[in-house]
Design an enzyme around this catalytic site. Structure first.
Site, PDB file in Angstrom:
ATOM      1  N   ASN A 164      -6.353   6.167  10.632  1.00  0.00           N
ATOM      2  CA  ASN A 164      -7.632   6.500  11.255  1.00  0.00           C
ATOM      3  C   ASN A 164      -8.091   5.427  12.244  1.00  0.00           C
ATOM      4  O   ASN A 164      -8.555   5.734  13.348  1.00  0.00           O
ATOM      5  CB  ASN A 164      -8.688   6.699  10.165  1.00  0.00           C
ATOM      6  CG  ASN A 164     -10.103   6.723  10.699  1.00  0.00           C
ATOM      7  OD1 ASN A 164     -10.549   7.702  11.284  1.00  0.00           O
ATOM      8  ND2 ASN A 164     -10.828   5.626  10.497  1.00  0.00           N
ATOM      9  N   LYS A 165      -7.971   4.170  11.857  1.00  0.00           N
ATOM     10  CA  LYS A 165      -8.418   3.089  12.741  1.00  0.00           C
ATOM     11  C   LYS A 165      -7.571   3.028  14.007  1.00  0.00           C
ATOM     12  O   LYS A 165      -8.088   2.751  15.097  1.00  0.00           O
ATOM     13  CB  LYS A 165      -8.368   1.744  12.009  1.00  0.00           C
ATOM     14  CG  LYS A 165      -8.893   0.576  12.848  1.00  0.00           C
ATOM     15  CD  LYS A 165      -8.863  -0.723  12.083  1.00  0.00           C
ATOM     16  CE  LYS A 165      -9.427  -1.865  12.936  1.00  0.00           C
ATOM     17  NZ  LYS A 165      -8.689  -2.070  14.182  1.00  0.00           N
ATOM     18  N   SER A 166      -6.287   3.301  13.882  1.00  0.00           N
ATOM     19  CA  SER A 166      -5.405   3.200  15.041  1.00  0.00           C
ATOM     20  C   SER A 166      -5.685   4.285  16.080  1.00  0.00           C
ATOM     21  O   SER A 166      -5.314   4.132  17.250  1.00  0.00           O
ATOM     22  CB  SER A 166      -3.934   3.257  14.600  1.00  0.00           C
ATOM     23  OG  SER A 166      -3.581   4.555  14.174  1.00  0.00           O
ATOM     24  N   THR A 171      -9.222   2.389   7.152  1.00  0.00           N
ATOM     25  CA  THR A 171      -8.606   1.212   7.767  1.00  0.00           C
ATOM     26  C   THR A 171      -7.140   1.445   8.112  1.00  0.00           C
ATOM     27  O   THR A 171      -6.498   0.558   8.660  1.00  0.00           O
ATOM     28  CB  THR A 171      -8.699  -0.002   6.823  1.00  0.00           C
ATOM     29  OG1 THR A 171      -8.036   0.312   5.592  1.00  0.00           O
ATOM     30  CG2 THR A 171     -10.143  -0.371   6.544  1.00  0.00           C
ATOM     31  N   ASP A 193      -3.914  15.873  21.371  1.00  0.00           N
ATOM     32  CA  ASP A 193      -2.673  15.667  20.620  1.00  0.00           C
ATOM     33  C   ASP A 193      -2.802  16.098  19.172  1.00  0.00           C
ATOM     34  O   ASP A 193      -1.840  16.580  18.568  1.00  0.00           O
ATOM     35  CB  ASP A 193      -2.273  14.188  20.667  1.00  0.00           C
ATOM     36  CG  ASP A 193      -1.682  13.789  22.017  1.00  0.00           C
ATOM     37  OD1 ASP A 193      -1.527  14.683  22.876  1.00  0.00           O
ATOM     38  OD2 ASP A 193      -1.388  12.602  22.204  1.00  0.00           O
ATOM     39  N   GLU A 233      -5.296   9.844   4.293  1.00  0.00           N
ATOM     40  CA  GLU A 233      -5.646  10.773   5.350  1.00  0.00           C
ATOM     41  C   GLU A 233      -4.698  11.953   5.404  1.00  0.00           C
ATOM     42  O   GLU A 233      -3.606  11.930   4.847  1.00  0.00           O
ATOM     43  CB  GLU A 233      -5.662  10.082   6.719  1.00  0.00           C
ATOM     44  CG  GLU A 233      -4.306   9.849   7.357  1.00  0.00           C
ATOM     45  CD  GLU A 233      -3.577   8.652   6.807  1.00  0.00           C
ATOM     46  OE1 GLU A 233      -2.408   8.817   6.397  1.00  0.00           O
ATOM     47  OE2 GLU A 233      -4.157   7.555   6.780  1.00  0.00           O
ATOM     48  N   ASP A 255       0.818  -1.210   0.000  1.00  0.00           N
ATOM     49  CA  ASP A 255       0.000   0.000   0.000  1.00  0.00           C
ATOM     50  C   ASP A 255       0.852   1.260   0.000  1.00  0.00           C
ATOM     51  O   ASP A 255       0.483   2.273  -0.603  1.00  0.00           O
ATOM     52  CB  ASP A 255      -0.927   0.005   1.209  1.00  0.00           C
ATOM     53  CG  ASP A 255      -2.109  -0.938   1.041  1.00  0.00           C
ATOM     54  OD1 ASP A 255      -2.335  -1.420  -0.095  1.00  0.00           O
ATOM     55  OD2 ASP A 255      -2.804  -1.203   2.039  1.00  0.00           O
ATOM     56  N   GLY A 256       1.999   1.217   0.680  1.00  0.00           N
ATOM     57  CA  GLY A 256       2.885   2.375   0.689  1.00  0.00           C
ATOM     58  C   GLY A 256       3.409   2.703  -0.698  1.00  0.00           C
ATOM     59  O   GLY A 256       3.539   3.882  -1.061  1.00  0.00           O
TER      60      GLY A 256
END
Length: 271
Positions: A163-165, A160, A149, A122, A45-46
């Site tokens: 954002n999910k983290s 996914t 923060d 994001e 994905d990166g």
């Protein structure tokens, strides 16, 4: 058809790139890295995020295809042992595609300048020294005063990822909108925020007005476009976000079920 390959530097990705390039030449497809119609990314994905930003000015002319050479990715449909099948699909291509929404971000500075960015996953804003304080506006109306923060603003397909983290919700990739998630907000008798992710529709505009001008860092797709936002007397004042007019297009030669990927990645062997 004009095809380009965009790969990372791992030995496996280099190996697959050589095989794929040879097959592309063998079947008579045209290789054109400057003006491709299909961009094949090899890595994860990166790597696809890097390719997206490399070709961001040509998004309306390009469809992406992802080959993953490591762990399962959300944007990479093909495995490294499926080169022959992928090339067959390229040869038989009829223009099929699926599109996903993107996120426009504008950064407004104290000297009146405006920087524009576009995110596939994001954007984030945080203060790296102290608590970040900002006013949150939805469609030009003040909604809340945030202290914490930082904030993460994500697309449906990016929900996914980071954002999910930070506790954001996972959005169906067929949704047209974006999401705001808090990073360690302060909620007590003095300071209060909504304290939960907010999902906005396609027509919503989100604006963040910073109270403190020092020590902020914003990102667009994480490590890909990291920026320090203060430079001399020029400092960041506002950030605005909305669904982009642009979209990303993937050449979909076979159906990949998003929710199966979510299950495999985060739940595993649940029955």
């Amino acid at each position: 058809m004009k095809v380009a390959i965009f790969n990372n530097e791992t030995s496996e990705s280099q190996r697959v790139t050589k095989l794929l390039r040879a097959e592309i030449d063998r079947v008579g497809l045209e290789y054109d890295a400057a003006h491709p119609e299909v961009v094949i990314t090899i890595g994860g994905d990166g790597t696809l995020l890097s390719a997206f930003h490399h070709y961001v000015d040509k998004l309306d002319q390009i469809r992406f295809v992802g080959i993953h050479t490591g762990h399962l990715g959300f944007y990479t449909d093909w495995r490294n042992f499926e080169i022959d099948d992928l090339v067959d699909s390229l040869v038989q291509d009829s223009g099929q595609s699926v599109s996903y929404p993107l996120l426009d971000m504008q950064a407004i500075y104290s000297d009146g300048t405006v920087d524009k960015y576009i995110a596939l996953n994001e954007a984030t804003i945080r203060n790296i020294i102290r608590t970040m304080v900002c006013d949150v506006y939805i469609n030009n109306q003040l909604f809340e005063n945030f202290r914490g923060d930082g904030l993460c603003i994500s697309t449906p397909t990016g929900s996914t990822a980071y954002n999910k983290s930070v506790g954001g919700a996972i959005m169906d990739p067929n949704s047209i909108g974006f999401q705001l998630a808090e990073m360690a907000s302060l909620n007590n008798r003095v300071f209060r925020t909504l304290g939960s992710p907010i999902i906005f529709g396609a027509q919503t505009k989100l604006m963040l007005r910073l109270r403190d001008v020092n020590d902020h860092v914003m990102t667009c797709d994480r490590e890909k476009l990291r920026l320090k936002v203060q430079k001399g007397s020029r400092y960041l004042m506002e950030l605005s976000f909305q669904v982009s007019q642009k979209k990303i297009y993937f050449a979909r030669y076979r159906h990949s079920n998003f929710w199966n990927r979510v299950k495999d990645s985060f739940i595993g062997g649940a029955k």
